[in-house]
Design a protein around this motif. Structure first.
Motif, PDB file in Angstrom:
ATOM      1  N   ASP A   1      -5.524  -0.511   4.001  1.00 35.96           N
ATOM      2  CA  ASP A   1      -6.583   0.481   3.789  1.00 35.96           C
ATOM      3  C   ASP A   1      -6.115   1.712   3.015  1.00 35.96           C
ATOM      4  O   ASP A   1      -6.764   2.753   3.048  1.00 35.96           O
ATOM      5  CB  ASP A   1      -7.160   0.925   5.144  1.00 35.96           C
ATOM      6  N   ARG A   2      -5.003   1.604   2.313  1.00 37.30           N
ATOM      7  CA  ARG A   2      -4.501   2.765   1.586  1.00 37.30           C
ATOM      8  C   ARG A   2      -5.522   3.286   0.574  1.00 37.30           C
ATOM      9  O   ARG A   2      -5.670   4.498   0.392  1.00 37.30           O
ATOM     10  CB  ARG A   2      -3.193   2.418   0.872  1.00 37.30           C
ATOM     11  N   ASP A   3      -6.233   2.383  -0.087  1.00 36.34           N
ATOM     12  CA  ASP A   3      -7.213   2.807  -1.088  1.00 36.34           C
ATOM     13  C   ASP A   3      -8.373   3.573  -0.468  1.00 36.34           C
ATOM     14  O   ASP A   3      -9.113   4.257  -1.173  1.00 36.34           O
ATOM     15  CB  ASP A   3      -7.747   1.592  -1.859  1.00 36.34           C
ATOM     16  N   ASN A   4      -8.520   3.457   0.859  1.00 41.06           N
ATOM     17  CA  ASN A   4      -9.561   4.202   1.570  1.00 41.06           C
ATOM     18  C   ASN A   4      -9.008   5.465   2.220  1.00 41.06           C
ATOM     19  O   ASN A   4      -9.637   6.035   3.115  1.00 41.06           O
ATOM     20  CB  ASN A   4     -10.208   3.310   2.630  1.00 41.06           C
ATOM     21  N   GLY A   5      -7.833   5.901   1.766  1.00 40.51           N
ATOM     22  CA  GLY A   5      -7.278   7.161   2.229  1.00 40.51           C
ATOM     23  C   GLY A   5      -6.391   7.066   3.449  1.00 40.51           C
ATOM     24  O   GLY A   5      -5.995   8.095   4.013  1.00 40.51           O
ATOM     25  N   HIS A   6      -6.047   5.840   3.891  1.00 43.51           N
ATOM     26  CA  HIS A   6      -5.182   5.677   5.063  1.00 43.51           C
ATOM     27  C   HIS A   6      -3.739   5.656   4.569  1.00 43.51           C
ATOM     28  O   HIS A   6      -3.307   4.712   3.916  1.00 43.51           O
ATOM     29  CB  HIS A   6      -5.536   4.382   5.791  1.00 43.51           C
ATOM     30  N   SER A   7      -2.982   6.673   4.881  1.00 43.93           N
ATOM     31  CA  SER A   7      -1.655   6.834   4.290  1.00 43.93           C
ATOM     32  C   SER A   7      -0.622   5.932   4.959  1.00 43.93           C
ATOM     33  O   SER A   7      -0.760   5.532   6.119  1.00 43.93           O
ATOM     34  CB  SER A   7      -1.200   8.297   4.407  1.00 43.93           C
ATOM     35  N   ASP A   8       0.447   5.658   4.218  1.00 43.17           N
ATOM     36  CA  ASP A   8       1.568   4.907   4.779  1.00 43.17           C
ATOM     37  C   ASP A   8       2.189   5.677   5.953  1.00 43.17           C
ATOM     38  O   ASP A   8       2.613   5.084   6.950  1.00 43.17           O
ATOM     39  CB  ASP A   8       2.628   4.646   3.717  1.00 43.17           C
ATOM     40  N   TYR A   9       2.235   6.987   5.822  1.00 46.13           N
ATOM     41  CA  TYR A   9       2.755   7.829   6.908  1.00 46.13           C
ATOM     42  C   TYR A   9       1.958   7.600   8.195  1.00 46.13           C
ATOM     43  O   TYR A   9       2.545   7.466   9.291  1.00 46.13           O
ATOM     44  CB  TYR A   9       2.689   9.293   6.501  1.00 46.13           C
ATOM     45  N   ALA A  10       0.632   7.537   8.091  1.00 48.18           N
ATOM     46  CA  ALA A  10      -0.201   7.328   9.272  1.00 48.18           C
ATOM     47  C   ALA A  10       0.085   5.970   9.909  1.00 48.18           C
ATOM     48  O   ALA A  10       0.109   5.838  11.142  1.00 48.18           O
ATOM     49  CB  ALA A  10      -1.681   7.444   8.897  1.00 48.18           C
ATOM     50  N   VAL A  11       0.288   4.955   9.076  1.00 45.00           N
ATOM     51  CA  VAL A  11       0.618   3.630   9.601  1.00 45.00           C
ATOM     52  C   VAL A  11       1.936   3.686  10.370  1.00 45.00           C
ATOM     53  O   VAL A  11       2.068   3.115  11.461  1.00 45.00           O
ATOM     54  CB  VAL A  11       0.699   2.597   8.454  1.00 45.00           C
ATOM     55  N   TYR A  12       2.926   4.379   9.819  1.00 43.90           N
ATOM     56  CA  TYR A  12       4.213   4.475  10.499  1.00 43.90           C
ATOM     57  C   TYR A  12       4.092   5.201  11.836  1.00 43.90           C
ATOM     58  O   TYR A  12       4.671   4.783  12.850  1.00 43.90           O
ATOM     59  CB  TYR A  12       5.261   5.139   9.589  1.00 43.90           C
ATOM     60  N   GLN A  13       3.335   6.283  11.863  1.00 43.58           N
ATOM     61  CA  GLN A  13       3.163   6.999  13.120  1.00 43.58           C
ATOM     62  C   GLN A  13       2.478   6.122  14.166  1.00 43.58           C
ATOM     63  O   GLN A  13       2.839   6.149  15.349  1.00 43.58           O
ATOM     64  CB  GLN A  13       2.353   8.285  12.884  1.00 43.58           C
ATOM     65  N   LYS A  14       1.515   5.327  13.735  1.00 44.17           N
ATOM     66  CA  LYS A  14       0.790   4.441  14.659  1.00 44.17           C
ATOM     67  C   LYS A  14       1.705   3.350  15.205  1.00 44.17           C
ATOM     68  O   LYS A  14       1.836   3.184  16.432  1.00 44.17           O
ATOM     69  CB  LYS A  14      -0.396   3.798  13.935  1.00 44.17           C
ATOM     70  N   ASP A  15       2.348   2.605  14.317  1.00 43.47           N
ATOM     71  CA  ASP A  15       3.129   1.457  14.782  1.00 43.47           C
ATOM     72  C   ASP A  15       4.414   1.878  15.491  1.00 43.47           C
ATOM     73  O   ASP A  15       4.913   1.161  16.361  1.00 43.47           O
ATOM     74  CB  ASP A  15       3.432   0.514  13.616  1.00 43.47           C
ATOM     75  N   MET A  16       4.967   3.042  15.134  1.00 41.64           N
ATOM     76  CA  MET A  16       6.122   3.525  15.877  1.00 41.64           C
ATOM     77  C   MET A  16       5.751   3.849  17.325  1.00 41.64           C
ATOM     78  O   MET A  16       6.546   3.618  18.244  1.00 41.64           O
ATOM     79  CB  MET A  16       6.710   4.768  15.208  1.00 41.64           C
ATOM     80  N   LYS A  17       4.557   4.369  17.544  1.00 46.06           N
ATOM     81  CA  LYS A  17       4.116   4.634  18.920  1.00 46.06           C
ATOM     82  C   LYS A  17       4.125   3.348  19.738  1.00 46.06           C
ATOM     83  O   LYS A  17       4.566   3.324  20.887  1.00 46.06           O
ATOM     84  CB  LYS A  17       2.721   5.266  18.918  1.00 46.06           C
ATOM     85  N   LEU A  18       3.624   2.269  19.150  1.00 44.29           N
ATOM     86  CA  LEU A  18       3.575   0.994  19.869  1.00 44.29           C
ATOM     87  C   LEU A  18       4.981   0.453  20.114  1.00 44.29           C
ATOM     88  O   LEU A  18       5.275  -0.073  21.199  1.00 44.29           O
ATOM     89  CB  LEU A  18       2.741  -0.015  19.080  1.00 44.29           C
ATOM     90  N   ALA A  19       5.862   0.563  19.120  1.00 42.50           N
ATOM     91  CA  ALA A  19       7.230   0.070  19.290  1.00 42.50           C
ATOM     92  C   ALA A  19       7.951   0.829  20.396  1.00 42.50           C
ATOM     93  O   ALA A  19       8.683   0.236  21.206  1.00 42.50           O
ATOM     94  CB  ALA A  19       7.992   0.195  17.974  1.00 42.50           C
ATOM     95  N   LEU A  20       7.736   2.140  20.462  1.00 42.57           N
ATOM     96  CA  LEU A  20       8.439   2.947  21.453  1.00 42.57           C
ATOM     97  C   LEU A  20       7.823   2.852  22.848  1.00 42.57           C
ATOM     98  O   LEU A  20       8.423   3.293  23.830  1.00 42.57           O
ATOM     99  CB  LEU A  20       8.497   4.409  20.995  1.00 42.57           C
ATOM    100  N   MET A  21       6.620   2.251  22.952  1.00 38.67           N
ATOM    101  CA  MET A  21       6.020   1.975  24.253  1.00 38.67           C
ATOM    102  C   MET A  21       6.607   0.721  24.886  1.00 38.67           C
ATOM    103  O   MET A  21       6.498   0.503  26.097  1.00 38.67           O
ATOM    104  CB  MET A  21       4.501   1.759  24.087  1.00 38.67           C
TER     105      MET A  21
END
Length: 376
Positions: free
Chosen positions: A13-33
Motif C-alpha cells: 500500500d505504499r502508493d496509498n501513502g503507507h510508508s515503509d517505516y509504518a510497516v516496520y513499526q507494525k511488524d516489529m511490535k508483533l515480533a517483539l510480542m
C-alpha cells in the motif's frame, strides 16, 4: 512441537501513502510480542528491492529481537547464499549465536526472483552452483572455525571466523527446498528442510520421504525432522476467518506472482529453474484466482480448532518438528495482525506444543563444533 512466528514486512500500500517505516513499526511490535505469548522462535526472511518483503539483512533483524528478548530462538528463513559473500555469512551467524547465547537457527536458500539477482549483478543461472559451493564453505567453516574453499564460483583463502563458533550448527541448519531437485541437494549437504507450502501436501510428503531415504543412505543417521511454515488467519468466527483468508492470504499469493514474475516465461530459459516453468504452466491453466484459492487452501485458517486440526494434518503427513506461522501480510492492519497472532498464541499454540516431537537442536547435549572438541 516447536512453534515459531515469522515477520515479513510487506508494503503493498505504499502508493496509498503507507510508508515503509509504518510497516516496520507494525511488524516489529508483533515480533517483539512473540516471546511473551509463548512462541519458541522468531524468524525473518531475506528479500530486496520491492515491497514483497523488505528485509535486506535478516541477521540484523534477529540481532535486534535477540537483544530485546531473552528466550526465543532466532531463525533465518532464509539467508540467500548467492546474494551474499559466504565468508560474511559465516561471520555474521557466529556473531549472532555468540550474542544470543546459542539461540540461532540457520536457514539458507538460493533465491528465485529475477529482480533480486539483477540488483546484485549475479547470474541467476549460476545460482544452484553458487548455493552449493557457498553452503559447503559456510557449513564446513562453522564446524572447523575457519573458511577455506576453491570452487568454480567461490574462491576463499583460509580465514578464521571471529568470534569463533562455540556450538555446532549441525541439526539446526535448514534450507528452503521447493523442487525435488533442491531436496536432494539438501540431503547431500546434510541439512534439514524448511517446507514452504506451494504444492499439494501429499506431494510434499512424498518428496520428504525421498529426502529422508537419501539422507539416511548418505549419512548413516536419520534426517532432522522438517520445519513447516504457513500463512495463518485465526478468528473465533469461521465465516469471518474464511473471508479474511480470502482477502489476505490470496492477497499474499498475488504478491508472490508479482515479485517472482510468475506470469513470465523466463524460468523456462533460466538454468536450474525448470520446476518453476511447470508452475507457470499450472498458473496458465488454473488462472491467478484459481491458484490463489489453491494456495489459500494449503495454509492455516479458520477457528482455533480448525487451525489446530489443519496443522495436525500437516504434521501427520510430514512428521514436522516445528511450525512457523506468518500472521501479518498483504497490507494487514496492525489491529488485525495482533488479533490473529494473539488468538493463535492463546488457543492453538499450547495444543501444538503437545503434538509430535521437539527438534533435535533443543535436545542435543554435546553441541561443541568439531574443532573445539578436538582441543578439549
Amino acid at each position: 512441537m516447536h512453534v515459531g512466528m515469522a515477520a515479513i514486512f510487506q508494503n503493498p500500500d505504499r502508493d496509498n501513502g503507507h510508508s515503509d517505516y509504518a510497516v516496520y513499526q507494525k511488524d516489529m511490535k508483533l515480533a517483539l510480542m512473540a516471546e511473551s505469548q509463548g512462541f519458541d522462535s522468531v524468524w525473518g526472511i531475506e528479500h530486496h528491492f520491492t515491497d514483497y518483503t523488505m528485509m535486506p539483512d535478516v541477521v540484523d533483524f534477529l540481532a535486534f529481537v535477540g537483544g530485546a528478548c531473552r528466550k526465543v530462538k532466532l531463525g533465518t528463513m532464509v539467508v540467500v547464499l548467492p546474494w551474499n559473500d559466504p565468508m560474511r555469512v559465516a561471520e555474521k551467524m557466529s556473531m549472532l549465536d555468540c550474542m544470543s547465547d546459542g539461540r540461532a537457527i540457520f536457514g539458507i536458500g538460493r533465491g528465485l526472483a529475477r529482480v533480486e539477482f539483477e540488483g546484485f549483478r549475479v547470474n541467476m543461472g549460476d545460482s544452484r552452483e553458487r548455493f552449493v559451493e557457498s553452503a559447503e564453505m559456510v557449513l564446513q567453516g562453522l564446524e572447523q572455525g575457519y573458511c577455506e574453499y576453491d570452487g568454480k564460483h567461490i574462491k576463499q583463502p583460509r580465514a578464521r571466523i571471529r568470534p569463533e563458533p562455540f556450538k555446532s550448527f549441525k541439526n539446526r541448519t535448514y534450507a528452503a527446498a521447493v523442487s525435488a531437485e533442491s531436496s536432494q541437494i539438501m540431503a547431500k549437504l546434510g541439512i534439514g528442510i524448511l517446507v514452504i507450502p506451494q504444492k499439494p501436501w501429499e506431494v510434499h510428503a512424498q518428496e520428504l520421504k525421498e529426502y529422508n531415504e537419501l539422507f539416511l543412505q548418505m549419512h548413516g543417521r536419520p534426517a532432522p525432522n522438517p520445519i513447516v511454515a504457513g500463512w495463518v488467519m485465526c478468528d473465533k468466527d469461521a465465516g469471518k476467518a474464511e473471508a479474511l483468508a480470502r482477502q489476505y492470504i490470496s492477497g499474499y499469493w498475488r504478491s508472490v506472482v508479482k515479485h517472482y514474475e510468475m506470469n513470465s516465461n523466463h524460468f523456462a530459459t533460466t538454468k536450474g529453474y525448470e520446476y518453476y516453468s511447470r508452475l507457470n504452466e499450472t498458473i496458465e491453466q488454473m488462472g491467478i484466482d484459481g491458484m490463489a484459492d489453491f494456495f489459500m487452501n494449503l495454509q492455516v485458517w479458520g477457528t482455533p480448532e480448525q487451525c489446530y486440526e489443519k496443522i495436525k494434518d500437516i504434521h501427520s503427513r510430514t512428521d514436522c518438528c516445528g511450525f512457523t506461522g506468518v500472521f501479518s501480510y498483504a497490507g494487514m492492519p496492525l489491529e488485525l495482525g495482533r488479533a490473529n497472532q494473539s488468538l493463535f498464541a492463546k488457543e492453538v499454540l499450547p495444543e501444538l506444543k503437545k503434538l509430535g516431537k521437539r527438534p533435535a537442536f533443543e535436545l542435543e547435549e554435546d553441541t561443541a563444533p568439531a574443532f573445539l572438541r578436538a582441543v578439549g
